[in-house]
Scaffold this motif. Structure first.
Motif, short mmCIF file in Angstrom:
data_model
loop_
_atom_site.label_atom_id
_atom_site.label_comp_id
_atom_site.label_asym_id
_atom_site.label_seq_id
_atom_site.Cartn_x
_atom_site.Cartn_y
_atom_site.Cartn_z
N TYR A 5 0.88 -1.17 0.00
CA TYR A 5 0.00 0.00 0.00
C TYR A 5 0.92 1.22 0.00
O TYR A 5 1.41 1.65 1.04
CB TYR A 5 -0.90 0.00 1.23
CG TYR A 5 -1.76 -1.24 1.37
CD1 TYR A 5 -2.50 -1.74 0.30
CD2 TYR A 5 -1.82 -1.93 2.58
CE1 TYR A 5 -3.29 -2.86 0.43
CE2 TYR A 5 -2.60 -3.07 2.72
CZ TYR A 5 -3.33 -3.54 1.64
OH TYR A 5 -4.11 -4.66 1.77
N PHE A 312 1.59 4.06 15.67
CA PHE A 312 0.77 4.11 14.45
C PHE A 312 1.60 3.69 13.24
O PHE A 312 1.17 2.84 12.44
CB PHE A 312 0.23 5.54 14.27
CG PHE A 312 -0.57 5.74 13.01
CD1 PHE A 312 -1.94 5.50 12.99
CD2 PHE A 312 0.04 6.19 11.83
CE1 PHE A 312 -2.68 5.68 11.83
CE2 PHE A 312 -0.69 6.38 10.67
CZ PHE A 312 -2.05 6.12 10.67
N GLU A 315 2.66 -0.14 13.37
CA GLU A 315 1.56 -1.06 13.04
C GLU A 315 1.20 -0.95 11.56
O GLU A 315 0.90 -1.96 10.91
CB GLU A 315 0.35 -0.76 13.91
CG GLU A 315 0.52 -1.16 15.35
CD GLU A 315 -0.78 -1.11 16.13
OE1 GLU A 315 -1.85 -1.33 15.51
OE2 GLU A 315 -0.73 -0.87 17.35
N ALA A 316 1.22 0.27 11.03
CA ALA A 316 0.91 0.45 9.61
C ALA A 316 1.91 -0.30 8.74
O ALA A 316 1.54 -0.96 7.76
CB ALA A 316 0.91 1.94 9.27
N LYS A 317 3.17 -0.23 9.11
CA LYS A 317 4.21 -0.92 8.34
C LYS A 317 3.99 -2.42 8.36
O LYS A 317 4.14 -3.10 7.33
CB LYS A 317 5.58 -0.57 8.90
CG LYS A 317 6.74 -1.11 8.09
CD LYS A 317 8.09 -0.64 8.64
CE LYS A 317 9.23 -1.19 7.80
NZ LYS A 317 10.55 -0.73 8.33
N PHE A 321 1.52 -1.01 4.78
CA PHE A 321 1.50 0.40 4.37
C PHE A 321 2.92 0.94 4.37
O PHE A 321 3.69 0.71 5.31
CB PHE A 321 0.65 1.23 5.34
CG PHE A 321 -0.80 0.86 5.37
CD1 PHE A 321 -1.67 1.33 4.38
CD2 PHE A 321 -1.31 0.03 6.36
CE1 PHE A 321 -3.03 0.98 4.42
CE2 PHE A 321 -2.65 -0.32 6.40
CZ PHE A 321 -3.50 0.16 5.42
N LEU A 324 4.28 6.41 5.04
CA LEU A 324 3.37 7.23 5.83
C LEU A 324 4.08 8.18 6.80
O LEU A 324 3.44 9.00 7.44
CB LEU A 324 2.40 6.35 6.63
CG LEU A 324 1.32 5.64 5.80
CD1 LEU A 324 0.50 4.70 6.68
CD2 LEU A 324 0.41 6.65 5.11
N CYS A 333 2.73 12.42 10.27
CA CYS A 333 2.36 11.43 9.27
C CYS A 333 1.91 12.14 7.99
O CYS A 333 1.41 13.27 8.02
CB CYS A 333 1.23 10.54 9.77
SG CYS A 333 1.61 9.69 11.32
N LEU A 349 -6.49 2.27 4.36
CA LEU A 349 -5.81 3.16 5.28
C LEU A 349 -6.82 3.86 6.20
O LEU A 349 -6.59 3.96 7.42
CB LEU A 349 -4.99 4.21 4.53
CG LEU A 349 -4.30 5.27 5.39
CD1 LEU A 349 -3.38 4.64 6.42
CD2 LEU A 349 -3.53 6.25 4.52
N PHE A 352 -7.85 1.43 8.79
CA PHE A 352 -6.80 1.25 9.81
C PHE A 352 -6.77 2.43 10.78
O PHE A 352 -6.62 2.25 11.99
CB PHE A 352 -5.43 1.07 9.14
CG PHE A 352 -4.28 1.17 10.11
CD1 PHE A 352 -4.10 0.21 11.09
CD2 PHE A 352 -3.40 2.24 10.05
CE1 PHE A 352 -3.06 0.31 12.01
CE2 PHE A 352 -2.35 2.34 10.96
CZ PHE A 352 -2.18 1.38 11.94
N MET A 353 -6.89 3.66 10.25
CA MET A 353 -6.91 4.85 11.11
C MET A 353 -8.05 4.77 12.12
O MET A 353 -7.88 5.08 13.30
CB MET A 353 -7.03 6.11 10.26
CG MET A 353 -5.79 6.43 9.45
SD MET A 353 -6.03 7.84 8.31
CE MET A 353 -6.21 9.20 9.47
#
Length: 359
Positions: A5, A312, A315-317, A321, A324, A333, A349, A352-353
């Motif tokens: 992503y 944030f 976890e996104a990684k 993702f 960011l 971000c 995304l 996830f947010m």
């Protein structure tokens, strides 16, 4: 393989259809038995690529024959100097609106060339909004007015450009060209590095009104003279052939979707998803840009502590993702949602947010 992503600020995502097309033609472009990188830029197959790319851009942005389209190298950073070298007239000023770091750099380079100054700046407000130009009449003795149409670091974008100018309007559109329809006739010159909306890094598009070419001086080095490239269809020296080919494929993809009008609708959908999550989070996410200056291309925000931000991003990684992190100069971000970033990726995304905030 699972595709990332990709929310990188640039270079960034290319349309998957474009990458598959390039893969298909990788060893044998159009029956030549060669990759585009292997063929002469003087050959008929490459001249056709160059010509088709120019024509597609002319169609997508409704560029009249009053303008030349150039494919150059050096990125927007070279244009910071090359543009005033060609357009800044003796005894006149180059005027700049400062809306972020890149416009600051553009002004700094122009001041090495001649007389250039800022006429409006958003720096005192930490570039949260596009500044107003209070007195257009004061610009009459200028050679041009320069703006940066979108600001990747701060997530702001011009939504209404200066009107009724007595001098040419110049715009660095590196990060938002083709994200929406524009009236090219309002500009004297537009330049844009390709690596956000038009293709890969390595090629820079310049759209210049033909009558401005007369300003270029014979004392300029040939490679820094717009006339050199206009007179040679951007083939004066060896161009970045692969980058121009991929630019052509991206433009074909944009055309197949319905052009700038269709892209704008998709881009608005993507931006609204993320801004909605920010606005209804009750301060959990804080948008950097004022609402009236928000960018369709770069959504910038902060969380309330470094610990939350780090969690944030980590976890996104883990979820796939990438890109960011905010710019190193401001932190926080940033989600860059250029044309080729699929709507589905932005939906993921946004979800996830929401989930991260809820937890």
């Amino acid at each position: 393989m699972t595709r990332a992503y990709n929310f990188n600020a640039g270079p960034t995502a290319l349309p998957e259809e474009v990458l598959k097309r390039a893969e298909k033609e990788w060893l044998n472009y159009n029956g030549t038995g060669m990759n585009v990188m292997e063929m002469s830029h003087r050959s008929k197959p490459y001249e056709e690529i160059n010509h088709q790319a120019q024509n597609l851009l002319r169609k997508l942005l409704n560029i009249s024959n009053d303008y030349e389209i150039l494919f150059l190298q050096g990125g927007a950073s070279l244009q910071f100097a090359m543009m005033p070298m060609n357009l800044l007239e003796e005894g006149k000023k180059g005027y700049y609106v400062l809306s972020g770091s890149w416009s600051e750099k553009a002004l700094k380079e122009a001041q090495k060339i001649g007389d250039a100054e800022s006429v409006a700046s958003g720096k005192d407000n930490n570039y949260t909004t596009i500044p107003d130009i209070k007195d257009l009449s004061s610009l009459e003795n200028g050679s041009y007015l320069h703006i940066t149409s979108n600001n990747t670091i701060y997530g702001t974008q011009w939504h209404e450009t200066p009107k009724n100018l007595s001098i040419p309007l110049v715009a660095d559109m590196s990060s938002d060209i083709l994200c929406r329809p524009i009236d090219v006739n309002s500009y004297g010159l537009i330049y844009a590095g390709a690596q956000k909306n038009l293709g890969p890094s390595g090629v820079t598009v310049v759209i210049i009104k033909k009558d401005l070419l007369a300003r270029s001086k014979d004392s300029l080095p040939s490679m820094l003279d717009y006339r050199t490239h206009a007179n040679n269809q951007s083939l004066y020296n060896t161009p970045p052939t692969l980058a121009v080919y991929l630019l052509k494929l991206v433009l074909e993809w944009a055309d197949s979707l319905g052009g700038a009008e269709a892209l704008e609708k998709i881009n608005q959908q993507k931006a609204e998803l993320l801004y909605h999550e920010i606005d209804q989070s009750n301060g959990f996410y804080n948008g950097h840009a004022n609402k009236n200056s928000r960018s369709l291309m770069n959504v910038t925000f902060t969380l309330n502590s470094k610990e939350l931000t780090d969690a944030f991003l980590a976890e996104a990684k883990e979820l796939g993702f990438t890109g960011l992190n905010g710019h190193r100069s401001v932190g926080g971000c940033r989600a860059s949602i250029y044309n080729a970033v699929p709507l589905e990726h932005v939906e993921k995304l946004a979800q996830f947010m929401k989930e991260f905030r809820t937890r």
